[in-house]
Design an enzyme around this catalytic site. Sequence first.
Site, PDB file in Angstrom:
ATOM      1  N   ARG A  86     -13.191  10.663 -12.433  1.00 20.90           N
ATOM      2  CA  ARG A  86     -12.711  10.521 -11.058  1.00 20.90           C
ATOM      3  C   ARG A  86     -11.620  11.565 -10.816  1.00 20.90           C
ATOM      4  O   ARG A  86     -10.595  11.563 -11.500  1.00 20.90           O
ATOM      5  CB  ARG A  86     -12.162   9.114 -10.826  1.00 20.90           C
ATOM      6  CG  ARG A  86     -11.548   8.933  -9.452  1.00 20.90           C
ATOM      7  CD  ARG A  86     -10.915   7.557  -9.270  1.00 20.90           C
ATOM      8  NE  ARG A  86     -10.155   7.550  -8.028  1.00 20.90           N
ATOM      9  CZ  ARG A  86      -8.904   7.126  -7.909  1.00 20.90           C
ATOM     10  NH1 ARG A  86      -8.251   6.650  -8.965  1.00 20.90           N
ATOM     11  NH2 ARG A  86      -8.277   7.172  -6.750  1.00 20.90           N
ATOM     12  N   HIS A 134      -5.843  12.083  -2.150  1.00 19.76           N
ATOM     13  CA  HIS A 134      -4.875  11.561  -3.112  1.00 19.76           C
ATOM     14  C   HIS A 134      -3.507  12.178  -2.799  1.00 19.76           C
ATOM     15  O   HIS A 134      -2.911  12.860  -3.615  1.00 19.76           O
ATOM     16  CB  HIS A 134      -5.312  11.852  -4.544  1.00 19.76           C
ATOM     17  CG  HIS A 134      -4.681  10.942  -5.558  1.00 19.76           C
ATOM     18  ND1 HIS A 134      -5.408  10.310  -6.555  1.00 19.76           N
ATOM     19  CD2 HIS A 134      -3.398  10.550  -5.738  1.00 19.76           C
ATOM     20  CE1 HIS A 134      -4.598   9.585  -7.310  1.00 19.76           C
ATOM     21  NE2 HIS A 134      -3.374   9.723  -6.833  1.00 19.76           N
ATOM     22  N   GLU A 179      -4.842   4.638  -2.751  1.00 21.22           N
ATOM     23  CA  GLU A 179      -3.584   3.925  -2.567  1.00 21.22           C
ATOM     24  C   GLU A 179      -2.902   4.255  -1.236  1.00 21.22           C
ATOM     25  O   GLU A 179      -1.795   4.807  -1.201  1.00 21.22           O
ATOM     26  CB  GLU A 179      -2.632   4.206  -3.729  1.00 21.22           C
ATOM     27  CG  GLU A 179      -3.167   3.728  -5.067  1.00 21.22           C
ATOM     28  CD  GLU A 179      -2.155   3.870  -6.202  1.00 21.22           C
ATOM     29  OE1 GLU A 179      -1.072   4.465  -5.983  1.00 21.22           O
ATOM     30  OE2 GLU A 179      -2.435   3.388  -7.307  1.00 21.22           O
ATOM     31  N   ASN A 308      -6.652  -0.417  -8.331  1.00 16.71           N
ATOM     32  CA  ASN A 308      -5.669   0.156  -9.245  1.00 16.71           C
ATOM     33  C   ASN A 308      -4.646  -0.913  -9.602  1.00 16.71           C
ATOM     34  O   ASN A 308      -4.140  -1.606  -8.708  1.00 16.71           O
ATOM     35  CB  ASN A 308      -4.946   1.341  -8.608  1.00 16.71           C
ATOM     36  CG  ASN A 308      -5.833   2.537  -8.383  1.00 16.71           C
ATOM     37  OD1 ASN A 308      -7.007   2.534  -8.751  1.00 16.71           O
ATOM     38  ND2 ASN A 308      -5.290   3.576  -7.773  1.00 16.71           N
ATOM     39  N   TYR A 310      -1.259  -1.743 -12.443  1.00 17.06           N
ATOM     40  CA  TYR A 310      -0.381  -1.346 -13.539  1.00 17.06           C
ATOM     41  C   TYR A 310       0.532  -2.471 -14.008  1.00 17.06           C
ATOM     42  O   TYR A 310       0.785  -2.612 -15.204  1.00 17.06           O
ATOM     43  CB  TYR A 310       0.488  -0.154 -13.112  1.00 17.06           C
ATOM     44  CG  TYR A 310      -0.294   1.115 -12.899  1.00 17.06           C
ATOM     45  CD1 TYR A 310      -0.532   1.994 -13.946  1.00 17.06           C
ATOM     46  CD2 TYR A 310      -0.815   1.436 -11.649  1.00 17.06           C
ATOM     47  CE1 TYR A 310      -1.264   3.164 -13.763  1.00 17.06           C
ATOM     48  CE2 TYR A 310      -1.550   2.597 -11.456  1.00 17.06           C
ATOM     49  CZ  TYR A 310      -1.771   3.455 -12.523  1.00 17.06           C
ATOM     50  OH  TYR A 310      -2.502   4.599 -12.330  1.00 17.06           O
ATOM     51  N   GLU A 385      -7.913   2.863 -11.556  1.00 16.03           N
ATOM     52  CA  GLU A 385      -6.748   3.334 -12.307  1.00 16.03           C
ATOM     53  C   GLU A 385      -6.145   2.165 -13.066  1.00 16.03           C
ATOM     54  O   GLU A 385      -5.998   1.078 -12.532  1.00 16.03           O
ATOM     55  CB  GLU A 385      -5.658   3.914 -11.404  1.00 16.03           C
ATOM     56  CG  GLU A 385      -5.926   5.271 -10.817  1.00 16.03           C
ATOM     57  CD  GLU A 385      -4.759   5.779  -9.974  1.00 16.03           C
ATOM     58  OE1 GLU A 385      -3.594   5.391 -10.245  1.00 16.03           O
ATOM     59  OE2 GLU A 385      -5.009   6.558  -9.043  1.00 16.03           O
TER      60      GLU A 385
END
Length: 480
Positions: A86, A134, A179, A308, A310, A385
């Site tokens: 990606r 992005h 995002e 995504n 984290y 991600e």
Amino acid sequence: MTATQASTATGAVRFPQGFLWGSATAAYQIEGAVAAGGRTPSIWDTFSHTPGRVAGGETGDVAVDHYHRYRDDVALMARLGLTSYRFSVSWPRITPQVTPDELGPVNAEGIGFYSDLVDELLAHGISPSITLYHWDLPQALEDAGGWTARHTPERFGEYAEVVAAALGDRVPLFITLNEPWCSAYLGYASGVHAPGRTDDAAALTAVHHLNLAHGLATAAIRRAAPDARVAITLNLAWVRPENPASDLDVDAARRVDGLQNRVFLDPVLHGRYPADVQADTAGVTDWSFVRDGDVDVISAPIDVLGVNYYSPTPVRHWTRERPKENADGHGDGAASPWIACDDVEFPIQHGPKTDMGWSIDPRGLTELLVRVAREAPGLELLVTENGAAFPDVVGPDGRVVDIDRVEYLRGHLAAVHAAIEAGAPVNGYYVWSLLDNFEWAWGYAKRFGIVHVDYATQVRTPKDSAHFYAEVIRRNALPG
């Protein structure tokens, strides 16, 4: 017996057949060559060259020189066994003379770079997934209002059609935005990301125009590349009230969930904006930037939702009896990204953290994937991600021992598997990131890569996490 049934029967953490194993990057973070091939400046060129904006005064001018080294980087991906990659396309490389009124001529050299990259990936058996945006908005559009101006999503739809027409014969998946929460709130409310504005009304306007850009791009991709699939990638947050028994903490979680998750999920999946978010922010804007028919454009069906993740997002009501804790993981900006949330705080968490100061809790990834699967039954999901920064160094033996990252990945891959077992249709995982790179406002201080980069020499060294990930790919399962 399916792969997940076999996992249940044997106790192995084995993934479904055909599961995509990838890695993700972003153009400004890795390409460098900011003035090569006809490219013009983006907002991140301007932002990073503004004193005080980026740690150490660092920029993406060279980054990790992927623009010139992409063949070697693709060969490295192939050695690791990646089945998908990606990457994002730099808009200023494609239409470098864009204006608010017209897209301008298409830059053949810019298209050619990405076409060559796609061909190189396919030659190594790696499926390309393209992110169209992005965060590197052409500076000329920001000068005319950026994401607060309606012409920006209009030009974005045209740009998306150009890229899809050029590459859609070989690229099976186009992701419209990465995002948009960061683009809107960190770029226009807190000012810690480009373009560095601090205007709450502008940030909410940007939220809508980013959503509209997604919808316009979706239609454009369908026209130009009817065989390609369309996705959007959202950084959804696992928002938890610190005290579930506290009505005030629960309400704080509702407001943060609305700003982070539902203001994007609801228009994309359900064709409406959440009424409570509009009510919460009524003192900031009347939402008149939403025009008749906009949500119909935004809610055009997508094929895939990228998630995504984290770190978790615990919140609580701020009583004002003590200094406010703002451990939301998004840096110390001149203002807050959390609009109309003055009485909400993000408490400091105990336990293991990454080099970003982000708490480690894989459960959030399972919870989010299951939530989206429940909200949009049958919609294919990808983890686009997931990864962690740690202060990696190359040892005297040439090895990078990053056991913390290995364990982070092991835990989060197990969390993905748990979501699949719970019925979430997750069909792939992209580790962030392939290479250490320019980490936005942190400059080069934070290393997310599974491959170490010596920024002085551009030498790439696979870390232990890269070897671990290669073994996961080879087995299509977590090793013991």
